[in-house]
Scaffold this motif. Structure first.
Motif, PDB file in Angstrom:
ATOM      1  N   VAL A   1      22.116  19.287  77.208  1.00  0.00           N
ATOM      2  CA  VAL A   1      21.267  19.319  76.016  1.00  0.00           C
ATOM      3  C   VAL A   1      21.550  20.559  75.174  1.00  0.00           C
ATOM      4  CG1 VAL A   1      18.877  19.482  75.201  1.00  0.00           C
ATOM      5  CG2 VAL A   1      19.454  17.902  77.051  1.00  0.00           C
ATOM      6  N   TRP A   2      21.623  21.752  75.825  1.00  0.00           N
ATOM      7  CA  TRP A   2      21.748  22.961  75.019  1.00  0.00           C
ATOM      8  C   TRP A   2      23.183  23.270  74.567  1.00  0.00           C
ATOM      9  CZ3 TRP A   2      24.912  26.685  76.843  1.00  0.00           C
ATOM     10  CH2 TRP A   2      25.010  26.927  78.211  1.00  0.00           C
ATOM     11  N   VAL A   3      24.196  22.755  75.265  1.00  0.00           N
ATOM     12  CA  VAL A   3      25.574  22.986  74.810  1.00  0.00           C
ATOM     13  C   VAL A   3      25.815  22.376  73.422  1.00  0.00           C
ATOM     14  CG1 VAL A   3      27.992  22.355  75.228  1.00  0.00           C
ATOM     15  CG2 VAL A   3      26.643  23.381  77.055  1.00  0.00           C
ATOM     16  N   PRO A   4      25.395  21.115  73.158  1.00  0.00           N
ATOM     17  CA  PRO A   4      25.530  20.602  71.783  1.00  0.00           C
ATOM     18  C   PRO A   4      24.767  21.429  70.757  1.00  0.00           C
ATOM     19  CG  PRO A   4      25.171  18.788  73.302  1.00  0.00           C
ATOM     20  CD  PRO A   4      24.958  20.046  74.083  1.00  0.00           C
ATOM     21  N   LEU A   5      23.625  22.012  71.165  1.00  0.00           N
ATOM     22  CA  LEU A   5      22.876  22.869  70.237  1.00  0.00           C
ATOM     23  C   LEU A   5      23.718  24.081  69.827  1.00  0.00           C
ATOM     24  CD1 LEU A   5      19.290  22.938  71.848  1.00  0.00           C
ATOM     25  CD2 LEU A   5      20.125  21.498  69.998  1.00  0.00           C
ATOM     26  N   VAL A   6      24.337  24.701  70.803  1.00  0.00           N
ATOM     27  CA  VAL A   6      25.164  25.878  70.513  1.00  0.00           C
ATOM     28  C   VAL A   6      26.367  25.493  69.656  1.00  0.00           C
ATOM     29  CG1 VAL A   6      26.612  27.667  71.548  1.00  0.00           C
ATOM     30  CG2 VAL A   6      24.416  27.070  72.601  1.00  0.00           C
ATOM     31  N   LEU A   7      27.000  24.365  69.994  1.00  0.00           N
ATOM     32  CA  LEU A   7      28.186  23.938  69.251  1.00  0.00           C
ATOM     33  C   LEU A   7      27.848  23.535  67.812  1.00  0.00           C
ATOM     34  CD1 LEU A   7      30.089  21.897  71.987  1.00  0.00           C
ATOM     35  CD2 LEU A   7      30.547  24.219  71.189  1.00  0.00           C
ATOM     36  N   LEU A   8      26.630  23.079  67.583  1.00  0.00           N
ATOM     37  CA  LEU A   8      26.199  22.765  66.211  1.00  0.00           C
ATOM     38  C   LEU A   8      25.722  24.016  65.473  1.00  0.00           C
ATOM     39  CD1 LEU A   8      24.329  19.413  66.878  1.00  0.00           C
ATOM     40  CD2 LEU A   8      26.313  19.686  65.380  1.00  0.00           C
ATOM     41  N   ALA A   9      25.210  24.995  66.212  1.00  0.00           N
ATOM     42  CA  ALA A   9      24.756  26.240  65.578  1.00  0.00           C
ATOM     43  C   ALA A   9      25.928  27.020  64.996  1.00  0.00           C
ATOM     44  CB  ALA A   9      24.004  27.100  66.596  1.00  0.00           C
ATOM     45  N   ILE A  10      27.088  26.921  65.635  1.00  0.00           N
ATOM     46  CA  ILE A  10      28.258  27.684  65.163  1.00  0.00           C
ATOM     47  C   ILE A  10      28.653  27.278  63.746  1.00  0.00           C
ATOM     48  CG2 ILE A  10      30.707  28.138  65.583  1.00  0.00           C
ATOM     49  CD1 ILE A  10      30.053  27.900  68.612  1.00  0.00           C
ATOM     50  N   PRO A  11      28.905  25.983  63.447  1.00  0.00           N
ATOM     51  CA  PRO A  11      29.229  25.633  62.057  1.00  0.00           C
ATOM     52  C   PRO A  11      28.047  25.791  61.106  1.00  0.00           C
ATOM     53  CG  PRO A  11      29.082  23.650  63.407  1.00  0.00           C
ATOM     54  CD  PRO A  11      29.033  24.814  64.346  1.00  0.00           C
ATOM     55  N   SER A  12      26.815  25.801  61.629  1.00  0.00           N
ATOM     56  CA  SER A  12      25.658  26.044  60.760  1.00  0.00           C
ATOM     57  C   SER A  12      25.683  27.463  60.212  1.00  0.00           C
ATOM     58  CB  SER A  12      24.355  25.809  61.537  1.00  0.00           C
ATOM     59  OG  SER A  12      24.242  24.463  61.951  1.00  0.00           O
ATOM     60  N   VAL A  13      26.396  28.334  60.905  1.00  0.00           N
ATOM     61  CA  VAL A  13      26.533  29.716  60.443  1.00  0.00           C
ATOM     62  C   VAL A  13      27.798  29.893  59.608  1.00  0.00           C
ATOM     63  CG1 VAL A  13      26.802  32.123  61.148  1.00  0.00           C
ATOM     64  CG2 VAL A  13      25.266  30.604  62.421  1.00  0.00           C
ATOM     65  N   TYR A  14      28.939  29.451  60.158  1.00  0.00           N
ATOM     66  CA  TYR A  14      30.207  29.874  59.559  1.00  0.00           C
ATOM     67  C   TYR A  14      30.796  28.896  58.549  1.00  0.00           C
ATOM     68  CZ  TYR A  14      33.583  26.721  61.754  1.00  0.00           C
ATOM     69  OH  TYR A  14      34.322  25.626  62.095  1.00  0.00           O
ATOM     70  N   SER A  15      30.358  27.619  58.525  1.00  0.00           N
ATOM     71  CA  SER A  15      31.042  26.644  57.671  1.00  0.00           C
ATOM     72  C   SER A  15      30.960  27.003  56.190  1.00  0.00           C
ATOM     73  CB  SER A  15      30.496  25.233  57.915  1.00  0.00           C
ATOM     74  OG  SER A  15      29.114  25.172  57.646  1.00  0.00           O
ATOM     75  N   GLY A  16      29.876  27.674  55.792  1.00  0.00           N
ATOM     76  CA  GLY A  16      29.791  28.120  54.398  1.00  0.00           C
ATOM     77  C   GLY A  16      30.851  29.155  54.076  1.00  0.00           C
ATOM     78  N   TRP A  17      30.980  30.146  54.955  1.00  0.00           N
ATOM     79  CA  TRP A  17      31.989  31.187  54.768  1.00  0.00           C
ATOM     80  C   TRP A  17      33.401  30.607  54.789  1.00  0.00           C
ATOM     81  CZ3 TRP A  17      30.770  36.192  53.800  1.00  0.00           C
ATOM     82  CH2 TRP A  17      29.453  36.593  54.053  1.00  0.00           C
ATOM     83  N   ALA A  18      33.625  29.708  55.725  1.00  0.00           N
ATOM     84  CA  ALA A  18      34.986  29.244  55.973  1.00  0.00           C
ATOM     85  C   ALA A  18      35.492  28.263  54.925  1.00  0.00           C
ATOM     86  CB  ALA A  18      35.064  28.617  57.361  1.00  0.00           C
ATOM     87  N   TYR A  19      34.582  27.424  54.387  1.00  0.00           N
ATOM     88  CA  TYR A  19      35.057  26.302  53.580  1.00  0.00           C
ATOM     89  C   TYR A  19      34.545  26.270  52.145  1.00  0.00           C
ATOM     90  CZ  TYR A  19      36.143  24.770  58.308  1.00  0.00           C
ATOM     91  OH  TYR A  19      36.616  24.709  59.592  1.00  0.00           O
ATOM     92  N   ALA A  20      33.595  27.128  51.793  1.00  0.00           N
ATOM     93  CA  ALA A  20      33.062  27.098  50.419  1.00  0.00           C
ATOM     94  C   ALA A  20      34.158  27.356  49.393  1.00  0.00           C
ATOM     95  CB  ALA A  20      31.942  28.129  50.274  1.00  0.00           C
ATOM     96  N   ASP A  21      35.014  28.304  49.700  1.00  0.00           N
ATOM     97  CA  ASP A  21      36.090  28.655  48.764  1.00  0.00           C
ATOM     98  C   ASP A  21      36.949  27.441  48.440  1.00  0.00           C
ATOM     99  OD1 ASP A  21      37.990  29.880  47.249  1.00  0.00           O
ATOM    100  OD2 ASP A  21      38.317  31.554  48.610  1.00  0.00           O
ATOM    101  N   ARG A  22      37.357  26.715  49.478  1.00  0.00           N
ATOM    102  CA  ARG A  22      38.278  25.599  49.275  1.00  0.00           C
ATOM    103  C   ARG A  22      37.561  24.329  48.812  1.00  0.00           C
ATOM    104  NH1 ARG A  22      42.399  23.989  54.028  1.00  0.00           N
ATOM    105  NH2 ARG A  22      43.180  26.054  53.466  1.00  0.00           N
TER     106      ARG A  22
END
Length: 660
Positions: free
Chosen positions: A479-500
């Motif tokens: 249950v909590w592993v998917p939470l952690v794996l979803l929390a990661i892009p909830s933080v970084y996806s803006g930084w990583a992909y907004a430019d492109r």
């Protein structure tokens, strides 16, 4: 393996797993069933990642897999369109679906329908992938209806519950209303373009920009406006826009993994994706864009307000989904298609995270969903809590989390636009930022902070005596592993992909924007990277409104928790309207459902009983009886009676003959 084989693998791997588990799940067992379904979606996710990488290298594809049939010059085919828009969508859909599949192992562990559930969610994933990979309207319609069908099965998964049956039927009927408009839009495309192929229709669209048709009276409508509004009515059903939003809150009756899958990256975003895909058509109709803008703004604002008064943790997130879908629709209406798709992507991560975190809490509290019976769970469930904090900050649009980049871009695009209705939309999306911060952190504070109210519920035996001595505890790793794996892009996806994605021409020719609607192009000139965007965001009203919403939630639900009840009693009229969803459901029940029931009762009483039974069936029987009664007097058995009758008959015939 060629890329064409990889394209086929993306939808067919989940389909194969769904068929095997659906037919033979009981024989192969639970463990084999979930492993097979997870393997199918994992293969799809990996293949999607390779396809995205290949597309980024400039390799696109559009072609038919096979032709189903032809009718004159009209071709009905199954085919794929692989471009940046498709590649991004299949990656997001398959990844979120994979997380939901893993999470389901823990959440549905004690359910009797375990293998059936896995079969359904794999089939749902296949349906959504077929929808987004389509290169023609036939396959689009197939995927569109398939996700609707499987969502009906999933929302009503616990079919012994009357509320689940009602919710699934409500979702099915609401979507049929939208799908009627969708089918009309496709029908007009066939009538005026003579093709179902995207490329053919998009190429011919500018030539039909001035063509009109007569719909009602003498008024002439633009053909493209009628097509676009028809297609968007379909999107209003799937993506739950006002007034066809009523099915989505009730769909919380389904298991929590389905809430995450349907309301995060898949079914409800199908309408958003479809409008973005149809940008070559929508850009030719200012009226259609204005319609989308106003509907989206209304959904964003008024559904956010409803989220503030909900006490069911899943319903708070459901109304949040409605509001965020409104933001995406507004972005589509002002031609900020890349901002809409980027918000779709970031929203998929943090909204799936919040739904799954809510499910983790529900498991810990023995399927309690009322936030008034929660509180103080932070120390018992630290992983769930901190991942929920990440999701809440992303949803509230606080920099530097992913939701900030997409939501702020939408707000800026609305202020730059000149589409009719943009002023109303600007007001709605700005005020919505404050309300989003309020209901999101209201949920967080009521669930994880403050008094441990679940102990009072246990003391009164609301969960049964067997749970009185149990304390909540962190959910298992599945249950909590998917939470952690979803929390990661909830933080970084803006930084990583907004430019492109937002400002780097990521979508290329996948999305068409008229020069007069190029608001994002104006913003691109002022783009200086993620850090500059975050720094600029700290000075915008959106950031301070989000903080004000969070502070208001803290004051009312942490510092002065008695105040919300006082305000509810003081403004009882307003509170009652909000709790009853602006009485939209009651109006639908009275006017549409009740109206059709009354029409049915009238048809039954007048048509069936009076006309069919009364006149034809019973009437013919009475006519036979009357005729027989009259004939009985003639059949007396006396010869002179028969002779007299014969003479009268001959006289009548002669009279008729002479008169003629």
């Amino acid at each position: 393996m060629s890329m064409q084989h990889l394209y086929l693998l993306v939808p067919l791997a989940p389909l194969a797993a769904s068929i095997v588990v659906g037919l033979w799940g009981a024989r192969i067992g639970r463990a084999s069933s979930h492993r097979l379904c997870i393997l199918g979606v994992a293969v799809s996710t990996i293949a999607s990642a390779f396809i995205l990488r290949d597309v980024m290298a400039g390799h696109f594809f559009s072609g038919d897999v096979y032709v189903w049939q032809t009718s004159g010059d009209l071709k009905f085919a199954i085919g794929f369109l692989i471009d940046p828009l498709t590649a991004l969508m299949i990656t997001v859909v398959s990844f979120v679906s994979l997380m939901v599949h893993v999470y389901t192992i823990g959440y549905m562990a004690d359910d009797d329908g375990y293998t059936r559930f896995f079969s359904y969610i794999s089939l749902f994933t296949f349906s959504m992938l077929m929808l987004v990979m389509a290169n023609n309207f036939l396959q689009l319609f197939f995927g569109w209806e398939a996700v609707g069908l499987v969502s009906y099965l999933l929302i009503g998964f616990w079919y012994t519950r009357p509320t689940a049956i009602y919710a699934s039927l409500k979702a099915f009927l609401a979507n049929r209303v939208g799908d009627f408009g969708f089918a009309l839009g496709i029908g007009l495309i066939v009538a005026y373009f003579g093709s179902l192929d995207y490329a053919t229709v998009f190429k011919a669209a500018p030539a039909l920009a001035g063509t009109t048709l007569n719909l009602v009276g003498t008024a002439q409508w633009s053909v493209l406006t009628a097509i676009c509004i028809g297609l968007f009515v379909g999107a209003m059903g799937k993506s739950a826009q006002v007034p066809l939003h009523v099915w989505l809150p009730d769909s919380m009756e389904g298991p929590t993994p389905i809430s995450a899958l349907i309301h995060a990256a898949t079914m409800v975003t199908a309408g958003i994706f479809m409008v973005a895909r149809m940008s070559p058509l929508f850009e030719l109709s200012e009226t259609a864009l204005a319609f989308v803008t106003v509907i989206g703004a209304t959904t964003a604002l008024f559904m956010a307000i409803l989220g503030v008064v909900q006490n069911d943790i899943k319903r708070v997130i459901a109304y949040s989904t409605l509001s965020q879908l409104g933001y995406m629709a507004v972005a589509l209406g002002v031609s900020a298609y890349s901002a809409a798709i980027f918000h779709l992507m970031t929203h998929a991560f943090f909204k799936a995270l919040l739904f799954l975190a809510a499910g983790s809490v529900i498991i810990a509290l023995h399927h309690e969903q009322d936030m008034r019976k929660m509180g103080g769970l932070r120390k018992y469930m630290p992983i769930t809590y901190w991942t929920a904090v990440v999701g809440a900050l992303a949803l509230a649009g606080v920099p530097p989390f992913a939701g900030f980049f997409s939501k702020d871009t939408i707000i800026d695009a609305v202020y730059l636009s000149h589409v009719p209705g943009h002023a109303y939309a600007a007001f709605a999306v700005t005020v919505g930022v404050f309300i989003t911060g309020l209901y999101t952190f209201r949920m967080l504070f009521m669930t994880f902070h403050g008094e441990e109210r679940f102990r009072h519920a246990e003391a009164h035996g609301e969960h049964g005596p067997e749970h009185h001595a149990e304390e909540p505890r962190e959910s298992p790793w599945v249950v909590w592993v998917p939470l952690v794996l979803l929390a990661i892009p909830s933080v970084y996806s803006g930084w990583a992909y907004a430019d492109r994605v937002l400002f780097g021409n990521f979508f290329g020719s996948s999305i068409v924007i008229a020069p007069t609607h190029a608001w994002l192009a104006t913003m691109t000139e002022e783009w200086h990277g993620p850090w500059a965007f975050v720094t600029h965001g700290l000075a915008t009203p959106g950031f301070w409104l989000a903080l004000a919403g969070i502070a208001t939630a803290w004051f009312f639900y942490m510092r002065r928790p008695e105040l919300p009840q006082v305000l509810a009693e003081r403004f009882r009229g307003v509170y009652t309207v909000l709790v009853n969803n602006y009485y939209i459901d009651r109006f639908n029940d009275w006017f549409f459902a009740g109206g059709f029931r009354r029409i049915g009762e009238w048809c039954s009483e007048v048509g069936d009983r009076s006309i069919i039974d009364g006149f034809f069936v019973n009437g013919s029987a009475r006519l036979v009886a009357i005729t027989a009664t009259l004939m009985r007097h003639i059949q007396s058995g006396y010869i002179y009676h028969y002779a007299f009758t014969m003479i009268v008959g001959v006289l009548a015939l002669l009279t008729w003959w002479v008169a003629r």
